[in-house]
Design a protein around this motif. Structure first.
Motif, PDB file in Angstrom:
ATOM      1  N   CYS A  40      -4.326  -5.765 -12.731  1.00 31.37           N
ATOM      2  CA  CYS A  40      -4.828  -5.574 -14.101  1.00 31.37           C
ATOM      3  C   CYS A  40      -5.547  -4.231 -14.182  1.00 31.37           C
ATOM      4  CB  CYS A  40      -5.902  -6.604 -14.450  1.00 31.37           C
ATOM      5  SG  CYS A  40      -5.483  -8.284 -14.144  1.00 31.37           S
ATOM      6  N   PHE A  41      -5.585  -3.693 -15.405  1.00 28.43           N
ATOM      7  CA  PHE A  41      -6.543  -2.641 -15.751  1.00 28.43           C
ATOM      8  C   PHE A  41      -7.729  -3.351 -16.403  1.00 28.43           C
ATOM      9  CE2 PHE A  41      -2.366  -0.487 -16.490  1.00 28.43           C
ATOM     10  CZ  PHE A  41      -2.496   0.565 -15.591  1.00 28.43           C
ATOM     11  N   THR A  42      -8.935  -2.848 -16.186  1.00 28.73           N
ATOM     12  CA  THR A  42     -10.077  -3.417 -16.910  1.00 28.73           C
ATOM     13  C   THR A  42     -11.148  -2.358 -17.160  1.00 28.73           C
ATOM     14  OG1 THR A  42     -11.818  -5.099 -16.942  1.00 28.73           O
ATOM     15  CG2 THR A  42     -11.126  -4.324 -14.770  1.00 28.73           C
ATOM     16  N   ASP A  43     -11.815  -2.499 -18.324  1.00 26.04           N
ATOM     17  CA  ASP A  43     -12.963  -1.619 -18.605  1.00 26.04           C
ATOM     18  C   ASP A  43     -14.272  -2.385 -18.397  1.00 26.04           C
ATOM     19  OD1 ASP A  43     -13.132  -3.305 -20.777  1.00 26.04           O
ATOM     20  OD2 ASP A  43     -12.587  -1.814 -22.269  1.00 26.04           O
ATOM     21  N   GLY A  44     -14.170  -3.555 -17.791  1.00 27.77           N
ATOM     22  CA  GLY A  44     -15.372  -4.364 -17.530  1.00 27.77           C
ATOM     23  C   GLY A  44     -15.535  -5.481 -18.548  1.00 27.77           C
ATOM     24  N   TYR A  45     -14.798  -5.370 -19.658  1.00 29.33           N
ATOM     25  CA  TYR A  45     -14.822  -6.405 -20.704  1.00 29.33           C
ATOM     26  C   TYR A  45     -13.395  -6.867 -21.000  1.00 29.33           C
ATOM     27  CZ  TYR A  45     -19.696  -5.161 -21.413  1.00 29.33           C
ATOM     28  OH  TYR A  45     -21.034  -4.940 -21.214  1.00 29.33           O
ATOM     29  N   THR A  46     -12.563  -5.916 -21.428  1.00 31.75           N
ATOM     30  CA  THR A  46     -11.158  -6.249 -21.699  1.00 31.75           C
ATOM     31  C   THR A  46     -10.368  -6.142 -20.400  1.00 31.75           C
ATOM     32  OG1 THR A  46     -11.367  -5.345 -23.915  1.00 31.75           O
ATOM     33  CG2 THR A  46      -9.131  -5.540 -23.036  1.00 31.75           C
ATOM     34  N   ILE A  47      -9.433  -7.080 -20.240  1.00 28.99           N
ATOM     35  CA  ILE A  47      -8.566  -7.045 -19.053  1.00 28.99           C
ATOM     36  C   ILE A  47      -7.121  -6.979 -19.536  1.00 28.99           C
ATOM     37  CG2 ILE A  47      -7.940  -8.240 -16.920  1.00 28.99           C
ATOM     38  CD1 ILE A  47     -10.558  -9.908 -17.404  1.00 28.99           C
ATOM     39  N   VAL A  48      -6.378  -5.998 -19.065  1.00 28.07           N
ATOM     40  CA  VAL A  48      -4.981  -5.849 -19.467  1.00 28.07           C
ATOM     41  C   VAL A  48      -4.107  -6.060 -18.232  1.00 28.07           C
ATOM     42  CG1 VAL A  48      -3.257  -4.220 -20.330  1.00 28.07           C
ATOM     43  CG2 VAL A  48      -5.539  -4.257 -21.344  1.00 28.07           C
ATOM     44  N   PRO A  49      -3.328  -7.151 -18.215  1.00 28.08           N
ATOM     45  CA  PRO A  49      -2.488  -7.381 -17.029  1.00 28.08           C
ATOM     46  C   PRO A  49      -1.349  -6.373 -16.944  1.00 28.08           C
ATOM     47  CG  PRO A  49      -2.136  -9.121 -18.666  1.00 28.08           C
ATOM     48  CD  PRO A  49      -3.209  -8.222 -19.217  1.00 28.08           C
ATOM     49  N   MET A  50      -0.972  -6.056 -15.719  1.00 32.21           N
ATOM     50  CA  MET A  50       0.213  -5.210 -15.508  1.00 32.21           C
ATOM     51  C   MET A  50       1.381  -6.124 -15.170  1.00 32.21           C
ATOM     52  SD  MET A  50      -1.167  -2.154 -13.093  1.00 32.21           S
ATOM     53  CE  MET A  50      -2.914  -1.881 -12.952  1.00 32.21           C
ATOM     54  N   VAL A  51       2.554  -5.531 -14.931  1.00 31.69           N
ATOM     55  CA  VAL A  51       3.663  -6.314 -14.390  1.00 31.69           C
ATOM     56  C   VAL A  51       3.334  -6.590 -12.918  1.00 31.69           C
ATOM     57  CG1 VAL A  51       5.395  -5.416 -15.947  1.00 31.69           C
ATOM     58  CG2 VAL A  51       4.898  -4.170 -13.850  1.00 31.69           C
ATOM     59  N   ALA A  52       3.974  -7.595 -12.339  1.00 27.52           N
ATOM     60  CA  ALA A  52       3.665  -7.943 -10.943  1.00 27.52           C
ATOM     61  C   ALA A  52       4.730  -7.371 -10.012  1.00 27.52           C
ATOM     62  CB  ALA A  52       3.601  -9.452 -10.789  1.00 27.52           C
ATOM     63  N   ALA A  53       4.403  -7.364  -8.725  1.00 30.37           N
ATOM     64  CA  ALA A  53       5.351  -6.884  -7.718  1.00 30.37           C
ATOM     65  C   ALA A  53       5.349  -7.835  -6.537  1.00 30.37           C
ATOM     66  CB  ALA A  53       4.952  -5.493  -7.250  1.00 30.37           C
ATOM     67  N   GLN A  54       6.476  -7.891  -5.858  1.00 29.05           N
ATOM     68  CA  GLN A  54       6.541  -8.640  -4.604  1.00 29.05           C
ATOM     69  C   GLN A  54       6.364  -7.649  -3.462  1.00 29.05           C
ATOM     70  OE1 GLN A  54       7.381 -12.133  -3.801  1.00 29.05           O
ATOM     71  NE2 GLN A  54       6.611 -11.298  -1.867  1.00 29.05           N
ATOM     72  N   ASP A  55       5.409  -7.959  -2.588  1.00 27.03           N
ATOM     73  CA  ASP A  55       5.146  -7.114  -1.413  1.00 27.03           C
ATOM     74  C   ASP A  55       5.694  -7.843  -0.181  1.00 27.03           C
ATOM     75  OD1 ASP A  55       3.966  -5.352   0.404  1.00 27.03           O
ATOM     76  OD2 ASP A  55       1.996  -6.296   0.280  1.00 27.03           O
ATOM     77  N   TYR A  56       6.123  -7.098   0.817  1.00 24.89           N
ATOM     78  CA  TYR A  56       6.580  -7.688   2.094  1.00 24.89           C
ATOM     79  C   TYR A  56       5.652  -7.158   3.174  1.00 24.89           C
ATOM     80  CZ  TYR A  56      10.971  -8.976  -0.200  1.00 24.89           C
ATOM     81  OH  TYR A  56      11.928  -9.517  -1.035  1.00 24.89           O
ATOM     82  N   LYS A  57       4.755  -8.023   3.668  1.00 30.66           N
ATOM     83  CA  LYS A  57       3.728  -7.529   4.593  1.00 30.66           C
ATOM     84  C   LYS A  57       4.151  -7.550   6.058  1.00 30.66           C
ATOM     85  CE  LYS A  57      -0.575  -8.006   2.080  1.00 30.66           C
ATOM     86  NZ  LYS A  57      -0.250  -8.828   0.897  1.00 30.66           N
ATOM     87  N   ARG A  58       5.034  -8.515   6.409  1.00 30.57           N
ATOM     88  CA  ARG A  58       5.376  -8.635   7.828  1.00 30.57           C
ATOM     89  C   ARG A  58       6.300  -7.500   8.273  1.00 30.57           C
ATOM     90  NH1 ARG A  58       4.490 -13.489  10.486  1.00 30.57           N
ATOM     91  NH2 ARG A  58       2.922 -14.678   9.357  1.00 30.57           N
ATOM     92  N   ALA A  59       6.163  -7.127   9.552  1.00 31.40           N
ATOM     93  CA  ALA A  59       6.882  -5.952  10.061  1.00 31.40           C
ATOM     94  C   ALA A  59       8.388  -6.190  10.187  1.00 31.40           C
ATOM     95  CB  ALA A  59       6.314  -5.569  11.420  1.00 31.40           C
ATOM     96  N   ARG A  60       8.795  -7.435  10.466  1.00 32.91           N
ATOM     97  CA  ARG A  60      10.212  -7.674  10.783  1.00 32.91           C
ATOM     98  C   ARG A  60      10.895  -8.496   9.690  1.00 32.91           C
ATOM     99  NH1 ARG A  60       9.610  -3.862  13.383  1.00 32.91           N
ATOM    100  NH2 ARG A  60       8.396  -3.849  15.275  1.00 32.91           N
ATOM    101  N   GLU A  61      12.233  -8.460   9.733  1.00 34.80           N
ATOM    102  CA  GLU A  61      12.995  -9.199   8.723  1.00 34.80           C
ATOM    103  C   GLU A  61      12.711 -10.695   8.795  1.00 34.80           C
ATOM    104  OE1 GLU A  61      16.999  -7.601   9.130  1.00 34.80           O
ATOM    105  OE2 GLU A  61      16.116  -5.650   8.699  1.00 34.80           O
ATOM    106  N   ASN A  62      13.020 -11.412   7.727  1.00 35.66           N
ATOM    107  CA  ASN A  62      12.734 -12.855   7.591  1.00 35.66           C
ATOM    108  C   ASN A  62      11.245 -13.140   7.703  1.00 35.66           C
ATOM    109  OD1 ASN A  62      15.513 -13.467   7.430  1.00 35.66           O
ATOM    110  ND2 ASN A  62      15.610 -13.191   9.652  1.00 35.66           N
ATOM    111  N   ASP A  63      10.417 -12.175   7.304  1.00 37.59           N
ATOM    112  CA  ASP A  63       8.962 -12.332   7.352  1.00 37.59           C
ATOM    113  C   ASP A  63       8.464 -12.741   8.731  1.00 37.59           C
ATOM    114  OD1 ASP A  63       8.286 -11.374   4.897  1.00 37.59           O
ATOM    115  OD2 ASP A  63       8.568 -13.297   3.900  1.00 37.59           O
ATOM    116  N   GLU A  64       9.001 -12.071   9.738  1.00 39.01           N
ATOM    117  CA  GLU A  64       8.514 -12.280  11.109  1.00 39.01           C
ATOM    118  C   GLU A  64       7.785 -11.021  11.559  1.00 39.01           C
ATOM    119  OE1 GLU A  64      11.989 -13.414  13.287  1.00 39.01           O
ATOM    120  OE2 GLU A  64      12.124 -15.315  12.184  1.00 39.01           O
ATOM    121  N   GLY A  65       7.052 -11.160  12.681  1.00 42.13           N
ATOM    122  CA  GLY A  65       6.334  -9.996  13.206  1.00 42.13           C
ATOM    123  C   GLY A  65       4.941  -9.889  12.623  1.00 42.13           C
TER     124      GLY A  65
END
Ligand code: GLY
Length: 431
Positions: free
Chosen positions: A195-220
């Motif tokens: 989100c963006f926020t000015d401390g009062y109003t909150i404007v959501p952004m679009v979401a993203a999928q992140d892949y944190k694991r080092a190896r394929e199939n979410d291994e590592g």
């Protein structure tokens, strides 16, 4: 106008690129950048927040935008504001939400925001007693900043005890391990929500999928992120409403009213969506006070609204007048990392373990101009060759009408890039 972006990674390159697209921006500086960022903006070698404030004053910078968490936690927003300089990013007090996992969890529990059951410990013996007592799998988190690697997800009591030993006694994350947050491991669907926020109003952004694991199939091992894509298949309007009403709004209002924290800038919620009866509960696993890396690399290319206009609205406390427009096409980001290579004394396993640097990179010029290339760890060596300097080296961001199209394009383009030991996950965007 003149903009200064603080940061050196792929996310920061994407932020600088986004500002460079604005018809209102004449010059973009980045402190301190890298060889790829230098192709988009003017890199300036400023290392401390005081040097950055001096530069902003001297160069009459109109707007500074902070990419990473470290300068925010060091108080860059407070320093700039005390000198009358415009800056986007939460202040030091608000930064505790990321720089202390323990304090953030306590605040959220106080504010009635869904969080996994947890306890905080500064004594490793007591932490181990707790792990043995709870009877469910846990996640052990270093309290402080650990470059995205400080959460150890455990399958057994033994693993959790080992995590406590590594974090608190061996101090693999340094002083970040003075305390740990031990929380119940939840099972569900993970989602990064911004989100963006000015401390009062909150404007959501679009979401993203992140892949944190080092190896394929979410291994590592966990990494800072190996790839991402947007739009996210699970984020629909009802879910946005649930996250806003159960997490984002009570958090921004709660820290303002109960803790006197005016939270301004970017809010990044790391959520686990858990089905409970007919409802989905968005449990907060972590709060970050900045854009994600590599989520920014796919979100910002979709943002059609000028980031200068959004930034000005945040600074003026007038974000309610902004409704960002988003390109519906998919973006997919593949991160090329420093993989396995042979050194003089044996093998380097590769990111996130040890890796070689200084390796020449070929092929960046051959990438289709329809794609974006953002650099994370590159520099020019003494003879002007582009070489690696980090675990995450650079990324290719493709676009497509479908996720599959974007994925194929990114993989095709990435094949044009070569450096010794290059490694990237080939399953990014494969559902
Ligand atoms: N992608 C995870 C992070 O930026 O912390």
């Amino acid at each position: 106008m003149k903009v200064l972006v603080v940061g050196t990674g792929g996310r920061d390159h994407a932020i600088a690129w986004k500002f460079s697209q604005s018809p209102r921006v004449r010059r973009v500086y980045v402190a301190h950048g890298n060889a790829g960022i230098a192709r988009t903006a003017e890199c300036v070698n400023l290392r401390t927040i005081e040097e950055m404030a001096d530069f902003a004053e001297k160069e009459k910078i109109d707007l500074t935008f902070v990419g990473p968490e470290k300068p925010l936690s060091a108080g860059i927003a407070d320093l700039f504001l005390s000198r009358g300089l415009n800056i986007i990013g939460p202040n030091q007090k608000a930064s505790r939400l990321e720089s202390s996992k323990c304090d953030a969890k306590v605040m959220m529990r106080d504010l009635g925001i869904p969080v996994p059951e947890f306890e905080n410990f500064s004594d490793p013996e007591k932490a181990r007693d707790y792990i043995r007592s709870v009877g469910y799998p846990v996640v052990v988190k270093a309290d402080g900043l650990a470059a995205g690697k400080g959460s150890l997800v455990c399958d057994s009591v033994e693993q959790a005890e080992e995590a406590v030993r590594q974090i608190m006694e061996e101090r693999v994350f340094g002083d970040a391990g003075q305390r740990v947050d031990i929380e119940k491991r939840l099972y569900g669907r993970e989602l990064s929500f911004f989100c963006f926020t000015d401390g009062y109003t909150i404007v959501p952004m679009v979401a993203a999928q992140d892949y944190k694991r080092a190896r394929e199939n979410d291994e590592g091992k966990n990494t800072g992120g190996m790839g991402s894509y947007s739009p996210h298949p699970w984020l629909n309007d009802p879910l946005v409403k649930t996250i806003m009403s159960r997490v984002a709004e009570p958090l921004i209002r709660g820290v303002r009213e109960k803790y006197s924290i005016l939270y301004r800038g970017i809010l990044y919620l790391g959520l686990m969506l858990v089905e409970e009866g007919d409802d989905v509960t968005p449990y907060v696993l972590e709060i970050n006070i900045r854009l994600g890396d590599p989520e920014a690399q796919v979100i910002l290319p979709r943002l059609k609204t000028d980031l200068v206009d959004i930034s000005e609205a945040i600074l003026a406390g007038d974000l309610k007048r902004i409704s960002p427009e988003w390109d519906p096409a998919y973006r997919l980001c593949l991160i090329a990392t420093s993989g396995m290579t042979k050194g003089k004394k044996g093998w380097y396993k590769g990111y996130p373990d040890r890796y070689k640097i200084g390796l020449p990179i070929e092929g960046v010029e051959n990438i289709d101009p329809d794609c974006l290339v953002f650099h994370s760890g590159t520099e020019l060596d003494a003879s002007g060759r582009l070489v690696t300097t980090g675990g995450r080296v650079l990324c290719v961001v493709s676009s497509g009408a479908t996720l599959g199209e974007a994925r194929e394009k990114a993989l095709l383009e990435m094949e044009k890039i070569a450096f010794e030991g290059i490694y990237y996950r080939k399953d990014i965007g494969l559902q």
